[in-house]
Design a protein around this motif. Structure first.
Motif, PDB file in Angstrom:
ATOM      1  N   LEU A 369     -67.928  21.103 -25.491  1.00 22.79           N
ATOM      2  CA  LEU A 369     -67.734  21.230 -26.899  1.00 22.79           C
ATOM      3  C   LEU A 369     -68.921  21.360 -27.705  1.00 22.79           C
ATOM      4  CD1 LEU A 369     -65.356  18.144 -27.238  1.00 22.79           C
ATOM      5  CD2 LEU A 369     -64.546  20.455 -27.177  1.00 22.79           C
ATOM      6  N   ARG A 370     -68.778  22.230 -28.879  1.00 21.35           N
ATOM      7  CA  ARG A 370     -69.871  22.505 -29.632  1.00 21.35           C
ATOM      8  C   ARG A 370     -69.509  22.396 -31.080  1.00 21.35           C
ATOM      9  NH1 ARG A 370     -73.445  27.627 -28.827  1.00 21.35           N
ATOM     10  NH2 ARG A 370     -71.632  28.482 -29.691  1.00 21.35           N
ATOM     11  N   PHE A 371     -70.292  22.054 -31.835  1.00 20.38           N
ATOM     12  CA  PHE A 371     -70.200  22.021 -33.362  1.00 20.38           C
ATOM     13  C   PHE A 371     -71.108  22.813 -33.777  1.00 20.38           C
ATOM     14  CE2 PHE A 371     -68.744  17.268 -34.055  1.00 20.38           C
ATOM     15  CZ  PHE A 371     -67.678  17.448 -33.598  1.00 20.38           C
ATOM     16  N   VAL A 372     -70.953  23.990 -34.485  1.00 21.11           N
ATOM     17  CA  VAL A 372     -71.641  24.912 -35.065  1.00 21.11           C
ATOM     18  C   VAL A 372     -71.352  25.312 -36.237  1.00 21.11           C
ATOM     19  CG1 VAL A 372     -72.282  25.967 -33.000  1.00 21.11           C
ATOM     20  CG2 VAL A 372     -70.272  27.013 -34.112  1.00 21.11           C
ATOM     21  N   ALA A 378     -76.111  24.812 -34.764  1.00 20.60           N
ATOM     22  CA  ALA A 378     -75.698  23.559 -34.132  1.00 20.60           C
ATOM     23  C   ALA A 378     -75.714  22.590 -35.412  1.00 20.60           C
ATOM     24  CB  ALA A 378     -76.568  23.001 -32.967  1.00 20.60           C
ATOM     25  N   ARG A 379     -74.390  21.712 -35.383  1.00 24.60           N
ATOM     26  CA  ARG A 379     -74.212  20.876 -36.378  1.00 24.60           C
ATOM     27  C   ARG A 379     -74.116  19.555 -35.422  1.00 24.60           C
ATOM     28  NH1 ARG A 379     -70.866  21.786 -41.779  1.00 24.60           N
ATOM     29  NH2 ARG A 379     -72.016  19.787 -41.970  1.00 24.60           N
ATOM     30  N   THR A 380     -74.426  18.359 -35.649  1.00 22.83           N
ATOM     31  CA  THR A 380     -74.389  17.130 -35.307  1.00 22.83           C
ATOM     32  C   THR A 380     -73.229  16.203 -35.719  1.00 22.83           C
ATOM     33  OG1 THR A 380     -75.715  15.929 -36.769  1.00 22.83           O
ATOM     34  CG2 THR A 380     -76.666  17.015 -35.013  1.00 22.83           C
ATOM     35  N   SER A 412     -75.200  16.170 -28.606  1.00 19.06           N
ATOM     36  CA  SER A 412     -76.610  16.196 -28.381  1.00 19.06           C
ATOM     37  C   SER A 412     -76.875  17.601 -28.741  1.00 19.06           C
ATOM     38  CB  SER A 412     -77.222  15.441 -27.463  1.00 19.06           C
ATOM     39  OG  SER A 412     -78.443  15.896 -27.102  1.00 19.06           O
ATOM     40  N   ASN A 413     -77.735  17.923 -30.070  1.00 14.00           N
ATOM     41  CA  ASN A 413     -77.954  19.103 -30.455  1.00 14.00           C
ATOM     42  C   ASN A 413     -76.693  19.908 -30.317  1.00 14.00           C
ATOM     43  OD1 ASN A 413     -79.700  21.330 -30.907  1.00 14.00           O
ATOM     44  ND2 ASN A 413     -79.708  22.171 -28.957  1.00 14.00           N
ATOM     45  N   GLY A 414     -75.585  19.379 -30.960  1.00 14.41           N
ATOM     46  CA  GLY A 414     -74.266  20.241 -31.203  1.00 14.41           C
ATOM     47  C   GLY A 414     -73.462  20.225 -29.927  1.00 14.41           C
ATOM     48  N   THR A 415     -73.948  19.706 -28.947  1.00 17.56           N
ATOM     49  CA  THR A 415     -73.021  20.200 -27.768  1.00 17.56           C
ATOM     50  C   THR A 415     -72.690  18.738 -26.865  1.00 17.56           C
ATOM     51  OG1 THR A 415     -74.049  22.177 -27.516  1.00 17.56           O
ATOM     52  CG2 THR A 415     -73.028  21.348 -25.456  1.00 17.56           C
ATOM     53  N   ALA A 416     -71.543  18.822 -26.283  1.00 16.24           N
ATOM     54  CA  ALA A 416     -71.134  17.558 -25.337  1.00 16.24           C
ATOM     55  C   ALA A 416     -70.359  18.198 -24.207  1.00 16.24           C
ATOM     56  CB  ALA A 416     -70.379  16.682 -26.054  1.00 16.24           C
ATOM     57  N   THR A 417     -70.525  17.603 -23.008  1.00 13.55           N
ATOM     58  CA  THR A 417     -69.651  17.958 -22.003  1.00 13.55           C
ATOM     59  C   THR A 417     -68.629  17.006 -21.705  1.00 13.55           C
ATOM     60  OG1 THR A 417     -71.679  18.985 -20.962  1.00 13.55           O
ATOM     61  CG2 THR A 417     -69.854  18.376 -19.435  1.00 13.55           C
ATOM     62  N   VAL A 418     -67.277  17.579 -21.898  1.00 12.21           N
ATOM     63  CA  VAL A 418     -66.274  16.550 -21.670  1.00 12.21           C
ATOM     64  C   VAL A 418     -65.536  17.192 -20.533  1.00 12.21           C
ATOM     65  CG1 VAL A 418     -64.234  16.037 -23.074  1.00 12.21           C
ATOM     66  CG2 VAL A 418     -66.473  16.246 -24.453  1.00 12.21           C
ATOM     67  N   PRO A 419     -65.282  16.023 -19.529  1.00 10.36           N
ATOM     68  CA  PRO A 419     -64.414  16.390 -18.505  1.00 10.36           C
ATOM     69  C   PRO A 419     -62.708  16.303 -18.985  1.00 10.36           C
ATOM     70  CG  PRO A 419     -65.359  14.412 -17.986  1.00 10.36           C
ATOM     71  CD  PRO A 419     -65.985  14.895 -19.285  1.00 10.36           C
TER      72      PRO A 419
END
Length: 708
Positions: A369-372, A378-380, A412-419
């Motif tokens: 997942l990314r927030f940009v 990147a957005r937080t 973190s830094n606009g990215t998360a790893t989600v299973p």
């Protein structure tokens, strides 16, 4: 394991011995016993006038031997073979009698297992023992002798429970000695014919003795299992598979029982290692069905069960074995391949296809997942993701109750790893950090993602795009330009309050906001909220907001918020009431046009006039037995005021003062009074709040009426 298997092979010995005992001899030529490699027949002498020198025995038309006695044992037969015997009497002096009637006989059928001939030899050793001489001790001794012959040493029943075996032997001997009927040869042949027909039609042509042995071995297996001896139970069931091995139902039941032995101890509290190992053993037992029936047709329910049952066992433990943080990929792939094999076995089976979909839905997808922003910067923020499969009609993805699956991740830094699970439905709530303002929040009730796809979601346009990718990723594009955000609606009966958040950029001096319904401007306000009607003639319910600076420049447009009026039929009486007082005026349920502190909806509920202030509230004056005096305070200081008085909803008089006496009442009764001002017209009011007054209670004593 090889030694144990030999041990159980001899465990069926005593059962086979029993089957070698023939029925009581009938008149004429009759069968005494038929075992594996021995047949004994007997007959009666001719009439007393005939002197017999000896008898000749014929088998299948060929002379076999001779004897002077009235019985003969043939030791040249083979297991599982049919023979026909007849007797010829040789008369003293050289003459021969006529042949006796023919006697059909069949020997016991061999079973295909290791050392079966050794077991048969022990059975044949009992061939010459009279039924009356058989006992449990001799049979158990024979079984032990068989063990010793197989293993080359003395054997103790360390695996098999001797007490259980002895109990079964005694039970069978009692049955033989007390229940076995005495049949004539004709009756025996008729019974044998019926048994053969039954075995052909229902047991794939197997012999009755094999069915009997199978039943006794499984009985011993169950009794050992009930006594807590799992090893012996498994051995007995294992050996039972040597009998009726071409009968689908019997093999399926024995394998199902062995599978049960392997997994019966499991619970949801069992360790993952135990669950994996035990289900693997149970699955192997079930799928051995195809070792016996490699060419099974899709119409075979037993073949389908051999595949569907393991898939169901694995599926029932998915929530435990496939947790996000401890996902057992081998466990999943085993279940998936089993379900896939079932579909390949019978592609037309809709239940199998559906089962495969349910299993496949639990494949683990590692989602990025990314927030940009619109430039890819990147957005937080953070996300909360919830499994909503059960609520979305996918209840069948869960073996038991759908469990709570709600997780939060910080980007973190606009990215998360989600299973996530490939075939499950999720909702997602996003909280995006906004400098100097409230967090930008929005929810997607059904979160879109796909394996090996790049999905991009644009917050402002509420639109998706997707492209193939080597990874599974979802980008949430939240523009960094200034625009009103977090639009929200607080609904009323006929209006809603639309509000929003806003952070002006440094070069933007906010003068106000424009609100649009569709593309039509419906309001201009200088605060971050506006009240709007729920109903509109255009049937357009999509709202958006832009900010306006002092020079008339507009910000970017907010995300669209859709607000539907919903079913308002429950308020139909209220809307009719509003129309009666206000027509098409822009006056709503929450307004208070008469400034009396009561909004229109509560005026409707109270039955009061929304266009007039409430009248005075009466309070008690002098109170008698038959009359009550009310008093009140003037609403205004106008001259020439007149008032109307209501008792229990009925007008009972008027007054030009702030006092009224009501007469002809009943002692001890309560009455409800209201007052309103009638004149002058400009100062007329609605009814005031009601008040309750009670006349004095009557007294029961002499001359009470005169006192009252």
């Amino acid at each position: 394991m090889g030694g144990s298997k030999k041990l159980i092979v001899c465990g069926g010995l005593f059962l086979t011995l029993i089957l070698s005992i023939g029925a009581t001899a009938p008149k004429g030529i009759r069968l005494g016993k038929a075992s594996y490699r021995k047949v004994t027949i007997s007959w009666q002498a001719p009439d007393a006038m005939t002197q017999v020198a000896h008898y000749k025995i014929y088998r299948d038309g060929t002379e076999l031997g001779s004897t002077a006695s009235l019985n003969y044992t043939d030791e040249t037969v083979q297991p599982g073979t049919k023979y026909t015997y007849k007797i010829l009497a040789v008369i003293v002096g050289g003459g021969n009698s006529e042949f006796s009637s023919e006697l059909p006989v069949r020997t016991l059928k061999s079973a295909s297992f290791e050392n079966n001939q050794l077991v048969e030899k022990v059975v044949d050793s009992f061939h010459d023992t009279p039924k009356s001489d058989l006992n449990a001790v001799s049979l158990i001794s024979a079984i032990k002798a068989g063990f010793e012959a197989l293993l080359g040493s003395n054997i103790s029943f360390s695996v098999i429970d001797e007490n259980i075996v002895t109990s079964v032997v005694v039970e069978e001997l009692n049955w033989i000695n007390t229940v076995t009927p005495e049949l004539t040869e004709t009756e025996r042949l008729a019974v044998q014919s019926e048994i053969d027909a039954m075995m052909d039609s229902s047991f794939a042509g197997n012999s009755f003795d094999h069915m009997y042995i199978n039943q006794k071995l499984t009985q011993l297996g169950d009794e050992h299992w009930g006594a807590g001896n799992r090893t012996a139970a498994e051995l007995f069931y294992e050996f039972s598979l040597n009998y009726l091995s071409n009968h689908e139902s019997t093999v399926s039941c024995s394998l199902a029982r062995l599978a049960y032995f392997a997994k019966s101890h499991l619970t949801q509290d069992s360790s993952c290692a135990d669950i994996s190992e035990s289900l693997s053993k149970a699955k192997a037992c079930s799928e051995r069905f195809f070792d016996f029936f490699p060419n099974s047709a899709p119409t075979s329910t037993y073949a389908k069960s051999a595949l569907s049952q393991p898939a169901a066992w694995y599926f029932s433990y998915f929530p435990k074995m496939l947790e996000y943080s401890n996902y057992d990929a081998l466990f999943f792939s085993t279940a998936y391949e089993t379900a896939k094999r079932l579909v390949a076995f019978d592609p037309a089976d809709k239940n199998a296809v559906q089962r495969l979909k349910r299993v496949a839905a639990w494949e683990l997808v590692t989602l990025q997942l990314r927030f940009v922003d619109e430039k890819g910067n990147a957005r937080t923020g953070s996300v909360k993701i919830c499994n909503v499969s059960a609520e979305n009609g996918k209840r069948d993805l869960f073996h038991g109750d759908a469990y709570v699956d709600e997780r939060e991740f910080t980007l973190s830094n606009g990215t998360a790893t989600v299973p996530v699970y490939a075939g499950h439905d999720y909702s997602i709530s996003l909280n995006v950090d906004v400098a100097n303002g409230n967090k930008l929040k929005f929810e997607l009730p059904l979160f879109k993602y796909e394996k090996n796809k790049l999905v991009s979601y644009d917050y402002l346009t509420n639109s998706f795009t997707e492209t193939p990718s080597s990874q599974s990723r979802t980008d949430f594009v939240i523009s960094s330009t200034a625009y009103p955000y977090n639009l929200r609606a607080d609904r009323g009966i006929d209006v809603f309050d639309l509000s929003w958040d806003w952070v002006a950029p440094p070069s933007f001096t906010t003068a106000g906001f424009k609100v649009f319904r569709g593309n039509m401007e419906v309001a201009t306000v200088n605060k971050q909220t506006v009240r709007l009607p729920l109903n509109n003639s255009a049937n357009e319910y999509r709202y958006k907001v832009v900010a306006v600076d002092a020079n008339g420049n507009l910000s970017s447009t907010s995300q669209i918020l859709t607000v539907y009026p919903g079913d308002q039929s429950q308020y139909s009486d209220f809307f009719e009431w509003m129309n009666r007082y206000f027509g098409d005026s822009d006056i709503y349920a929450g307004d208070d046009p008469d400034n009396d502190g009561v909004d229109n909806y509560h005026e409707f509920l109270n039955g009061t006039d929304p266009t007039k202030v409430p009248g005075p509230t009466p309070y008690a004056g002098p109170r008698g037995f038959y009359e009550l005096t009310l008093e009140w305070d003037a609403v205004s200081n106008v001259e020439g005021a007149t008032y109307q008085i209501s008792r229990n909803g009925t007008v009972v008089g008027t007054s030009s003062t702030t006092k009224f006496t009501d007469v002809n009442l009943v002692p001890g009764v309560s009455y409800i009074y209201k007052v309103k001002q009638l004149t002058p017209a400009a100062a007329a009011t609605d009814w005031g709040l009601p008040n309750t007054f009670t006349t004095q209670k009557a007294h029961n004593y002499e001359h009470a009426d005169k006192v009252q």
